[in-house]
Motif scaffolding. Structure first.
Motif, PDB file in Angstrom:
ATOM      1  N   PRO A 125       3.732  -1.881  -2.488  1.00 52.11           N
ATOM      2  CA  PRO A 125       4.297  -0.800  -3.302  1.00 52.11           C
ATOM      3  C   PRO A 125       4.394   0.499  -2.494  1.00 52.11           C
ATOM      4  CG  PRO A 125       1.997  -1.159  -3.873  1.00 52.11           C
ATOM      5  CD  PRO A 125       2.359  -2.251  -2.913  1.00 52.11           C
ATOM      6  N   LYS A 126       5.390   1.315  -2.819  1.00 53.55           N
ATOM      7  CA  LYS A 126       5.623   2.554  -2.067  1.00 53.55           C
ATOM      8  C   LYS A 126       5.326   3.810  -2.875  1.00 53.55           C
ATOM      9  CE  LYS A 126       7.204   0.272   1.511  1.00 53.55           C
ATOM     10  NZ  LYS A 126       6.446   0.204   2.765  1.00 53.55           N
ATOM     11  N   THR A 127       5.274   3.691  -4.205  1.00 51.04           N
ATOM     12  CA  THR A 127       5.052   4.863  -5.048  1.00 51.04           C
ATOM     13  C   THR A 127       3.802   4.658  -5.900  1.00 51.04           C
ATOM     14  OG1 THR A 127       6.327   4.006  -6.919  1.00 51.04           O
ATOM     15  CG2 THR A 127       7.546   5.198  -5.184  1.00 51.04           C
ATOM     16  N   ALA A 128       3.330   5.764  -6.504  1.00 46.71           N
ATOM     17  CA  ALA A 128       2.142   5.682  -7.355  1.00 46.71           C
ATOM     18  C   ALA A 128       2.379   4.755  -8.537  1.00 46.71           C
ATOM     19  CB  ALA A 128       1.761   7.080  -7.844  1.00 46.71           C
ATOM     20  N   ALA A 129       3.559   4.846  -9.151  1.00 44.87           N
ATOM     21  CA  ALA A 129       3.869   3.983 -10.292  1.00 44.87           C
ATOM     22  C   ALA A 129       3.923   2.521  -9.866  1.00 44.87           C
ATOM     23  CB  ALA A 129       5.193   4.403 -10.918  1.00 44.87           C
ATOM     24  N   ALA A 130       4.515   2.271  -8.719  1.00 45.56           N
ATOM     25  CA  ALA A 130       4.602   0.896  -8.221  1.00 45.56           C
ATOM     26  C   ALA A 130       3.216   0.356  -7.885  1.00 45.56           C
ATOM     27  CB  ALA A 130       5.505   0.840  -6.994  1.00 45.56           C
ATOM     28  N   ARG A 131       2.359   1.231  -7.334  1.00 50.15           N
ATOM     29  CA  ARG A 131       1.002   0.778  -7.005  1.00 50.15           C
ATOM     30  C   ARG A 131       0.217   0.433  -8.271  1.00 50.15           C
ATOM     31  NH1 ARG A 131       1.542   4.447  -2.665  1.00 50.15           N
ATOM     32  NH2 ARG A 131       0.711   6.212  -3.848  1.00 50.15           N
ATOM     33  N   TYR A 134       1.479  -2.873  -9.413  1.00 49.67           N
ATOM     34  CA  TYR A 134       1.014  -3.869  -8.447  1.00 49.67           C
ATOM     35  C   TYR A 134      -0.449  -4.236  -8.731  1.00 49.67           C
ATOM     36  CZ  TYR A 134       0.132  -5.797  -3.727  1.00 49.67           C
ATOM     37  OH  TYR A 134      -0.194  -6.593  -2.648  1.00 49.67           O
ATOM     38  N   HIS A 341      -4.586   2.167  -0.527  1.00 55.36           N
ATOM     39  CA  HIS A 341      -3.297   2.064   0.156  1.00 55.36           C
ATOM     40  C   HIS A 341      -2.970   3.440   0.716  1.00 55.36           C
ATOM     41  CE1 HIS A 341       0.860   0.347   0.381  1.00 55.36           C
ATOM     42  NE2 HIS A 341       1.197   1.611   0.313  1.00 55.36           N
ATOM     43  N   GLU A 343      -0.825   5.713   4.138  1.00 57.76           N
ATOM     44  CA  GLU A 343      -0.154   5.811   5.423  1.00 57.76           C
ATOM     45  C   GLU A 343      -1.183   6.259   6.461  1.00 57.76           C
ATOM     46  OE1 GLU A 343       2.947   5.032   6.120  1.00 57.76           O
ATOM     47  OE2 GLU A 343       3.525   4.589   4.047  1.00 57.76           O
ATOM     48  N   THR A 350       1.376   1.048   7.309  1.00 56.48           N
ATOM     49  CA  THR A 350       0.610   1.373   6.117  1.00 56.48           C
ATOM     50  C   THR A 350      -0.648   0.508   6.069  1.00 56.48           C
ATOM     51  OG1 THR A 350       2.612   1.926   4.901  1.00 56.48           O
ATOM     52  CG2 THR A 350       0.661   1.429   3.605  1.00 56.48           C
TER      53      THR A 350
END
Length: 399
Positions: A125-131, A134, A341, A343, A350
């Motif tokens: 996932p790349k965004t807070a919502a996606a994480r 996930y 998670h 960077e 990542t």
């Protein structure tokens, strides 16, 4: 600073006799009987050979209330009261040749395979919502954990406290539950920060922690002071510690495991153990667990002191005739998973780690009751004389 609470004494034979009389007469037990006159802990155990009794002494409350989660706490301190049901369960465990009380929340066989397949098949996932999404799907993949209980009936409050405390500890380790203690470290953050440092130095090929860590609640009684006649024993404070898996296997099970626990695991258990008193003050569940540890220690001490023979009483009704309240305790608990998670500069990528929760509770006090953990203390002789000389009237069991 608040003054220390006044200590209260409960004459155990008088209490059990009164409980037996009331139950045989069809009466409902009073709260004084069920909660040992408001005791919130046991500080001293006395053996009264003259009157054939055992005396418990500790801090107490005059008023109490039942919380929504069923824990009974004192109005002044907010600390849980001792309960007769738990004493009965601990005594039956001590005299019945059962293994020590324990619980372990174990993942199911398919859990690791499901979560590995999910990670391989699902993009990072790349965004807070996606994480968040996930993590939710990953938790579903991990699935429930089985509560494996040893030494005590699964349908008792005793077992429920062990299961709930173990589950809450795991949530704290994964950063899913707030302790209310400032700057309290979580295992997941300690482990991730350590790995992120290694990724920065060695790149994304740096070796990952192996599936999180396991943590175990275990007795930490250092020593027991007693009178020369062994008619008084002081119960040590702070009886609960948290161990890493390696330490638990080495100490509790007598196994020599070469693998050294991670620095993050050692730092987390040290912080949890050091702050256990503060954690128990914030969350009565951990104080309730501490009371169970003390009940197991007290019942083992009663046998170690040969008290049943010395006083001519083996807590008979509590061992056989008394009915412990039955509860519905879940056989499984929701699995807990944490994700970290971030960077990592200079690593060209990542860094992410998945942490499942594992471990348990083992109230095995035998290693604490070794001869080298006992020492005579002259001051306890005078204390015992004073306590034994002030037995209450027959219609009362405490003072």
């Amino acid at each position: 600073q608040e003054p220390p609470p006044r200590l209260r004494r409960v004459w155990l034979r008088l209490l059990v006799n009164q409980v037996e009389e009331d139950l045989k007469a069809g009466k409902k037990l009073t709260d004084q009987e069920r909660f040992l006159a408001g005791l919130t802990g046991v500080k001293y155990l006395y053996v009264d050979e003259e009157h054939g009794d055992l005396i418990l002494e500790g801090p107490a409350e005059d008023k109490w209330q039942v919380r929504e989660d069923g824990i009974v706490v004192g109005e002044n301190t907010g600390q849980p009261l001792l309960q007769l049901d738990d004493l009965a369960v601990a005594w039956r465990n001590a005299v019945g040749s059962h293994p020590p009380p324990s619980v372990s929340l174990e993942h199911q066989k398919e859990s690791i395979q499901r979560i590995q397949e999910f990670i391989r098949a699902t993009p990072q996932p790349k965004t807070a919502a996606a994480r968040a999404a996930y993590l939710g799907r990953m938790q579903e993949a991990w699935g429930p954990q089985d509560a494996e209980t040893g030494g005590v009936p699964t349908n008792t409050r005793f077992n429920k406290v062990m299961v709930d405390a173990d589950w809450e500890m795991k949530r704290i380790s994964l950063g899913l539950s707030d302790t209310g203690i400032e700057k309290f470290p979580t295992y997941v953050d300690l482990a991730f920060d350590d790995w992120r440092r290694r990724v920065t130095a060695d790149g994304l090929n740096a070796r990952k922690p192996e599936g999180g860590s396991r943590f175990w609640f275990f007795p930490a009684y250092a020593e027991f002071a007693h009178s020369e006649k062994r008619d008084a024993v002081e119960i040590p404070r702070d009886p609960v510690e948290l161990l890493t898996e390696t330490h638990f296997r080495n100490v509790a099970q007598g196994k020599q495991i070469a693998q050294e626990p991670s620095a993050a695991a050692k730092e987390f258990v040290k912080a949890f153990t050091t702050n256990y008193g503060a954690l128990a003050q914030k969350n009565p569940l951990f104080a309730d667990l501490r009371n169970l540890f003390d009940w197991v220690a007290v019942t083992r001490l009663i046998r170690l002191l040969d008290a049943p023979r010395r006083i001519g009483w083996d807590l008979g009704f509590l061992a056989k005739g008394y009915t412990v309240t039955e509860l519905q305790v879940p056989a499984t608990m929701p699995g807990q998973v944490a994700l970290r998670h971030a960077e990592v500069k200079g690593a060209k990528g990542t860094a992410s780690l998945v942490f499942p929760a594992r471990g348990g509770v083992s109230i095995d006090v035998e290693h604490s009751l070794r001869p080298d953990h006992f020492h005579a203390d002259r001051r306890l002789a005078a204390r015992a004389r004073s306590v034994l000389a002030h037995r209450p009237f027959k219609s009362e069991f405490w003072r």
